[in-house]
Design a protein around this motif. Structure first.
Motif, short mmCIF file in Angstrom:
data_model
loop_
_atom_site.label_atom_id
_atom_site.label_comp_id
_atom_site.label_asym_id
_atom_site.label_seq_id
_atom_site.Cartn_x
_atom_site.Cartn_y
_atom_site.Cartn_z
N ASP A 130 -4.81 4.06 -10.08
CA ASP A 130 -4.51 3.50 -9.62
C ASP A 130 -5.31 4.09 -8.47
O ASP A 130 -6.53 2.40 -7.28
N VAL B 154 -8.49 1.49 -6.30
CA VAL B 154 -8.45 1.60 -4.93
C VAL B 154 -10.34 1.76 -4.16
O VAL B 154 -10.58 0.75 -3.76
N ALA C 60 -3.17 -3.61 -2.07
CA ALA C 60 -2.61 -2.80 -1.21
C ALA C 60 -0.66 -3.37 -1.32
O ALA C 60 0.28 -1.70 -1.93
N LEU C 61 -0.64 -4.32 -2.67
CA LEU C 61 1.30 -4.46 -3.04
C LEU C 61 0.66 -3.97 -4.17
O LEU C 61 2.26 -3.08 -4.53
N ARG C 62 -0.03 -3.53 -5.03
CA ARG C 62 -0.34 -2.21 -6.40
C ARG C 62 0.55 -1.29 -5.86
O ARG C 62 1.05 -0.47 -6.91
N MET C 63 -0.65 -0.58 -4.94
CA MET C 63 -0.18 0.51 -4.42
C MET C 63 1.23 0.85 -3.81
O MET C 63 2.18 2.06 -4.27
N TYR C 64 1.60 -0.38 -3.55
CA TYR C 64 3.15 0.24 -2.14
C TYR C 64 4.33 0.21 -3.75
O TYR C 64 5.39 0.76 -4.03
N VAL D 158 -7.72 -7.43 -1.65
CA VAL D 158 -6.67 -6.88 -0.54
C VAL D 158 -5.28 -6.04 -0.64
O VAL D 158 -4.96 -5.80 -0.81
N PRO D 159 -4.56 -7.50 -0.09
CA PRO D 159 -3.67 -7.33 -0.52
C PRO D 159 -3.48 -7.63 -1.51
O PRO D 159 -2.11 -6.61 -1.35
N CYS E 141 -12.49 -0.41 -3.02
CA CYS E 141 -14.17 0.05 -0.96
C CYS E 141 -15.31 -0.55 -1.67
O CYS E 141 -16.49 -1.02 -0.99
#
Length: 140
Positions: free
Chosen positions: A25, A29, A8-12, A4-5, A33
């Motif tokens: 991307d 995700v 999240a860091l990749r998306m950010y 998860v982190p 999920c």
């Protein structure tokens, strides 16, 4: 859930550097999920007694067996979403007009076909579904 982190860091970082997200991307995700859903199903099966089958009642065994199809579908969907994301990413960075684009299109078609074959195999390998968890040996 160490993924998860990282996701999240990749998306950010993709959003900050590029200002938008790409198809791969969203596939990552989706894979995350599906993975979380599959892990939830596995935990539910464990809570029903999968860890110690000697304590499983027939009703709990039925509950465990009922979770096999959705768990398998989520697991396979997670794997194939990552595969699709990788091939789409490689296709996007390939030189336009090169033979690699054709190769990646063939790979995407192969992934689609194999996903559909596995998906429908999971769905219909034991039909009707209640035969999977029936204790009646004559269940047809």
């Amino acid at each position: 859930m160490a993924t998860v982190p990282f996701v999240a860091l990749r998306m950010y970082s993709r959003w900050k550097r590029m200002g938008k997200l790409a198809v791969e991307d969203f596939l990552i995700v989706l894979a995350l999920c599906c993975l979380i859903g599959d892990l939830g199903i596995q935990q539910h099966m464990w809570n029903l007694g999968l860890g110690d089958m000697s304590t499983v009642t027939p009703e709990k065994l039925k509950g465990i067996m009922q979770m096999i199809v959705p768990g398998s579908i989520l697991y396979v969907s997670s794997l194939w979403a990552v595969k699709f994301a990788l091939v789409i990413f490689y296709k996007r960075i390939a030189v336009p007009g090169s033979r690699l684009i054709l190769l990646y299109n063939i790979a995407l078609g192969g992934l689609a076909v194999t996903f559909l074959v596995i998906f429908f195999d999971i769905l219909f390998q034991c039909y009707p579904y209640d035969k999977r968890w029936s204790s009646d040996p004559n269940c047809e």
